[in-house]
Design a protein around this motif. Structure first.
Motif, PDB file in Angstrom:
ATOM      1  N   VAL A   3      15.674   8.370   3.544  1.00 31.37           N
ATOM      2  CA  VAL A   3      17.132   8.269   3.653  1.00 31.37           C
ATOM      3  C   VAL A   3      17.480   7.357   4.820  1.00 31.37           C
ATOM      4  CG1 VAL A   3      19.286   9.524   4.035  1.00 31.37           C
ATOM      5  CG2 VAL A   3      17.446  10.584   2.705  1.00 31.37           C
ATOM      6  N   GLY A   4      18.494   6.503   4.619  1.00 33.94           N
ATOM      7  CA  GLY A   4      18.946   5.614   5.680  1.00 33.94           C
ATOM      8  C   GLY A   4      18.427   4.206   5.519  1.00 33.94           C
ATOM      9  N   LYS A   5      18.785   3.364   6.443  1.00 43.15           N
ATOM     10  CA  LYS A   5      18.372   1.962   6.408  1.00 43.15           C
ATOM     11  C   LYS A   5      16.963   1.823   6.958  1.00 43.15           C
ATOM     12  CE  LYS A   5      19.695  -2.683   7.890  1.00 43.15           C
ATOM     13  NZ  LYS A   5      20.666  -3.502   8.660  1.00 43.15           N
ATOM     14  N   LEU A   6      16.097   1.203   6.167  1.00 43.67           N
ATOM     15  CA  LEU A   6      14.724   0.990   6.618  1.00 43.67           C
ATOM     16  C   LEU A   6      14.696   0.110   7.862  1.00 43.67           C
ATOM     17  CD1 LEU A   6      12.747   0.266   3.316  1.00 43.67           C
ATOM     18  CD2 LEU A   6      12.552   2.297   4.738  1.00 43.67           C
ATOM     19  N   CYS A  54      -0.838  -0.829  13.998  1.00 45.78           N
ATOM     20  CA  CYS A  54      -0.147   0.177  13.198  1.00 45.78           C
ATOM     21  C   CYS A  54       1.292  -0.251  12.948  1.00 45.78           C
ATOM     22  CB  CYS A  54      -0.166   1.515  13.930  1.00 45.78           C
ATOM     23  SG  CYS A  54       0.877   2.796  13.204  1.00 45.78           S
ATOM     24  N   THR A  55       1.723  -0.142  11.716  1.00 46.01           N
ATOM     25  CA  THR A  55       3.113  -0.402  11.348  1.00 46.01           C
ATOM     26  C   THR A  55       3.772   0.917  10.984  1.00 46.01           C
ATOM     27  OG1 THR A  55       2.688  -2.643  10.571  1.00 46.01           O
ATOM     28  CG2 THR A  55       4.637  -1.542   9.693  1.00 46.01           C
ATOM     29  N   THR A  56       4.950   1.149  11.546  1.00 41.96           N
ATOM     30  CA  THR A  56       5.707   2.364  11.258  1.00 41.96           C
ATOM     31  C   THR A  56       6.985   1.982  10.526  1.00 41.96           C
ATOM     32  OG1 THR A  56       4.847   3.417  13.265  1.00 41.96           O
ATOM     33  CG2 THR A  56       6.783   4.421  12.229  1.00 41.96           C
ATOM     34  N   VAL A  57       7.171   2.552   9.347  1.00 35.42           N
ATOM     35  CA  VAL A  57       8.364   2.314   8.544  1.00 35.42           C
ATOM     36  C   VAL A  57       9.270   3.537   8.693  1.00 35.42           C
ATOM     37  CG1 VAL A  57       9.251   1.691   6.271  1.00 35.42           C
ATOM     38  CG2 VAL A  57       6.924   1.030   6.924  1.00 35.42           C
ATOM     39  N   HIS A  58      10.421   3.339   9.330  1.00 30.49           N
ATOM     40  CA  HIS A  58      11.346   4.432   9.597  1.00 30.49           C
ATOM     41  C   HIS A  58      12.385   4.564   8.479  1.00 30.49           C
ATOM     42  CE1 HIS A  58      10.061   5.160  13.801  1.00 30.49           C
ATOM     43  NE2 HIS A  58       9.763   3.865  13.773  1.00 30.49           N
ATOM     44  N   ASN A  85       0.791  -1.212   0.000  1.00 30.02           N
ATOM     45  CA  ASN A  85       0.000   0.000   0.000  1.00 30.02           C
ATOM     46  C   ASN A  85       0.828   1.269   0.000  1.00 30.02           C
ATOM     47  OD1 ASN A  85      -3.029  -0.645   0.249  1.00 30.02           O
ATOM     48  ND2 ASN A  85      -2.068  -2.111   1.594  1.00 30.02           N
ATOM     49  N   VAL A  86       2.022   1.253   0.576  1.00 31.61           N
ATOM     50  CA  VAL A  86       2.867   2.442   0.519  1.00 31.61           C
ATOM     51  C   VAL A  86       3.580   2.534  -0.819  1.00 31.61           C
ATOM     52  CG1 VAL A  86       3.270   2.412   2.990  1.00 31.61           C
ATOM     53  CG2 VAL A  86       4.958   1.359   1.479  1.00 31.61           C
ATOM     54  N   SER A  87       3.379   1.553  -1.663  1.00 34.21           N
ATOM     55  CA  SER A  87       4.082   1.556  -2.951  1.00 34.21           C
ATOM     56  C   SER A  87       3.751   2.786  -3.772  1.00 34.21           C
ATOM     57  CB  SER A  87       3.723   0.301  -3.744  1.00 34.21           C
ATOM     58  OG  SER A  87       2.352   0.290  -4.060  1.00 34.21           O
ATOM     59  N   SER A  88       2.538   3.329  -3.611  1.00 32.18           N
ATOM     60  CA  SER A  88       2.197   4.528  -4.361  1.00 32.18           C
ATOM     61  C   SER A  88       3.130   5.671  -4.005  1.00 32.18           C
ATOM     62  CB  SER A  88       0.749   4.928  -4.077  1.00 32.18           C
ATOM     63  OG  SER A  88       0.553   5.154  -2.706  1.00 32.18           O
ATOM     64  N   LEU A  89       3.633   5.642  -2.756  1.00 36.27           N
ATOM     65  CA  LEU A  89       4.622   6.637  -2.363  1.00 36.27           C
ATOM     66  C   LEU A  89       6.018   6.222  -2.788  1.00 36.27           C
ATOM     67  CD1 LEU A  89       3.377   7.419   1.255  1.00 36.27           C
ATOM     68  CD2 LEU A  89       3.241   8.932  -0.707  1.00 36.27           C
ATOM     69  N   MET A 130      -6.449   0.217   3.911  1.00 35.85           N
ATOM     70  CA  MET A 130      -5.611   0.924   4.869  1.00 35.85           C
ATOM     71  C   MET A 130      -5.757   2.428   4.737  1.00 35.85           C
ATOM     72  SD  MET A 130      -3.259   2.371   2.674  1.00 35.85           S
ATOM     73  CE  MET A 130      -1.824   2.721   3.671  1.00 35.85           C
ATOM     74  N   THR A 131      -5.271   3.124   5.761  1.00 41.64           N
ATOM     75  CA  THR A 131      -5.003   4.554   5.672  1.00 41.64           C
ATOM     76  C   THR A 131      -3.551   4.747   6.086  1.00 41.64           C
ATOM     77  OG1 THR A 131      -5.682   4.981   7.967  1.00 41.64           O
ATOM     78  CG2 THR A 131      -7.373   5.177   6.250  1.00 41.64           C
ATOM     79  N   SER A 132      -2.954   5.872   5.690  1.00 46.16           N
ATOM     80  CA  SER A 132      -1.547   6.098   6.026  1.00 46.16           C
ATOM     81  C   SER A 132      -1.293   7.564   6.306  1.00 46.16           C
ATOM     82  CB  SER A 132      -0.645   5.628   4.873  1.00 46.16           C
ATOM     83  OG  SER A 132      -0.893   6.393   3.709  1.00 46.16           O
ATOM     84  N   LYS A 133      -0.237   7.804   7.057  1.00 46.09           N
ATOM     85  CA  LYS A 133       0.218   9.161   7.354  1.00 46.09           C
ATOM     86  C   LYS A 133       1.723   9.221   7.125  1.00 46.09           C
ATOM     87  CE  LYS A 133      -3.361  10.260  10.769  1.00 46.09           C
ATOM     88  NZ  LYS A 133      -3.628  10.679  12.178  1.00 46.09           N
ATOM     89  N   PHE A 134       2.138  10.093   6.219  1.00 44.28           N
ATOM     90  CA  PHE A 134       3.555  10.262   5.923  1.00 44.28           C
ATOM     91  C   PHE A 134       4.080  11.447   6.716  1.00 44.28           C
ATOM     92  CE2 PHE A 134       6.984  11.783   2.935  1.00 44.28           C
ATOM     93  CZ  PHE A 134       7.869  10.753   3.248  1.00 44.28           C
ATOM     94  N   ARG A 135       5.090  11.214   7.548  1.00 49.33           N
ATOM     95  CA  ARG A 135       5.575  12.234   8.466  1.00 49.33           C
ATOM     96  C   ARG A 135       7.038  12.596   8.209  1.00 49.33           C
ATOM     97  NH1 ARG A 135       1.633  12.857  12.265  1.00 49.33           N
ATOM     98  NH2 ARG A 135       0.183  11.139  12.574  1.00 49.33           N
ATOM     99  N   GLY A 136       7.443  12.564   6.965  1.00 49.71           N
ATOM    100  CA  GLY A 136       8.793  12.982   6.592  1.00 49.71           C
ATOM    101  C   GLY A 136       9.813  11.888   6.745  1.00 49.71           C
TER     102      GLY A 136
END
Length: 386
Positions: A168-171, A160-164, A8-12, A126-132
């Motif tokens: 930039v950086g290692k996921l 909720c899953t948070t992808v850090h 689902n985050v693939s669109s981003l 799903m819904t998502s929130k992108f926080r930079g």
């Protein structure tokens, strides 16, 4: 399941990462099927003498679905609309499953698995929130588990899953929130809390705790562990005043994560089950993920051709959608895409809408009747426009 998140985050992500080098060579439908890796927990849940103990095992399988996300952060291939994946383990594990991409906007995948003891099905949006610096994904929908012998019907949600380090950086991935499990005929329930990572906490990372309650609200079992390793449970022996102050007996192991394969980092940190998912198999539907050419080319390490084919498949899907939208404008809702193996229905127990299996796939496989399947993989250079 991080697989749902990544699909689902693939669109981003696809705007930043538009080639297969950042993928793993399986589809999201195959990742969805990996929720069944610890299906022995479902068998144990079906065999329990009490719904409270069944809930403890179901809490464990709800947690186990996140186990690989601590090391596995590559993106699975986004399913095309109408793509399917079957996984028949009747001979050795006693169950089989079918999954289908039932919607592309929004992306929704449905899965139905069944054994002689139980039925297991789920679908998610799903819904998502992108926080930079990170992305939070909130799945919508429930998993259903029905015991055939008793009729007990269990449901639970996802956290909720948070992808850090999304840019930039290692996921790295964290899970937080509560899984609420319920058995709908008795009212028994369980609450499992995923504790978010905190740099200042002295507790072990990825911690999970919870309790199982009777239909009257009395705590019966205590649950603890970590979502990437194991889960334990113990019977509640005494309650002091409220359900937060309990005594328990000795803890026993509910679930342990399978040991990683040798050189796992060289094979996308795949589990043993994941390694079997894309093995070619005769007789599957032409829409099966195993037949997807860009995915197969990537598995064969042919990255240039895999990238080219991925673009062609996605462009063909956009062309089909454009034609379909034009037909809808002229003909109305009758021209909308209709999934082949699942239909949206109201669940008679929960009263919620969900995608339910039509009970037709396996009989069609027996007769090899695939006329209803859309052409989505550019076979013979043809592009389906229906």
């Amino acid at each position: 399941m991080f697989c749902f998140v990544e699909e689902n985050v693939s669109s981003l992500l696809d705007g930043l990462i538009d080639n297969v080098n950042f993928n793993e060579p399986i589809s999201f439908l195959q990742r969805l099927t990996e929720s069944m890796e610890y299906s022995d927990l479902l068998n144990r849940a079906a065999d329990c003498s009490t719904v409270e103990e069944s809930l403890a095992y179901l809490a464990a399988i709800a947690v186990s679905g996140y186990a690989t996300t601590s090391t596995r952060t590559s993106k699975p291939f986004n399913p095309l609309l109408g793509e399917t994946f079957e996984y028949d383990r009747t001979d050795d594990l006693g169950w089989r499953s079918i999954a289908e991409q039932v919607s592309h906007h929004p992306p929704i995948s449905a899965l139905h698995a069944e054994s002689d003891k139980w039925i297991y099905h789920h679908d998610f949006s799903m819904t998502s929130k992108f926080r930079g610096k990170y992305l939070q994904v909130f799945p919508i929908g429930n998993t259903h588990f029905i015991v055939k012998k008793t009729g007990h019907h269990y449901t639970w949600n996802k956290v909720c899953t948070t992808v850090h380090n999304i840019i930039v950086g290692k996921l790295w991935v964290d899970q937080s929130g509560e899984v609420n499990l319920k058995e709908h005929t008795t009212g028994a329930s369980a609450v499992v809390k995923f504790h978010p990572y905190s740099y200042f906490s002295r507790e072990p990372p990825r911690r999970v705790t919870g309790n199982v309650f009777s239909g009257e609200g009395d705590p019966k079992f205590s649950i603890s562990g970590t979502w990437d390793s194991h889960m334990d449970y113990a019977k509640v022996t005494a309650v002091r005043g409220n359900t937060d102050d309990i005594e328990t007996g000795k803890f026993s192991r509910l679930w342990s994560k399978h040991a990683p394969l040798a050189d796992a980092e060289k094979i996308y940190h795949f589990t043993e089950m994941a390694c079997t998912l894309n093995e070619p198999e005769e007789g599957v539907a032409p829409t099966d993920s195993r037949n997807r050419p860009d995915q197969r080319l990537m598995e064969q390490q042919n990255f240039p051709d895999a990238n080219t084919m991925k673009v062609r498949l996605e462009e063909a899907q956009r062309a089909r959608r454009k034609i379909r939208e034009a037909r809808i404008a002229q003909e109305g809702d009758s021209a909308r895409y209709v999934p082949k193996w699942f239909s949206k229905e109201l669940d008679e127990v929960t009263g919620e809408e969900c995608w339910k299996y039509k009970n037709e796939y396996w009989s069609c496989k027996t007769t090899q009747s695939w006329d209803r399947c859309p052409i989505i993989y550019l076979q013979d250079e043809e592009e389906d426009t229906t």
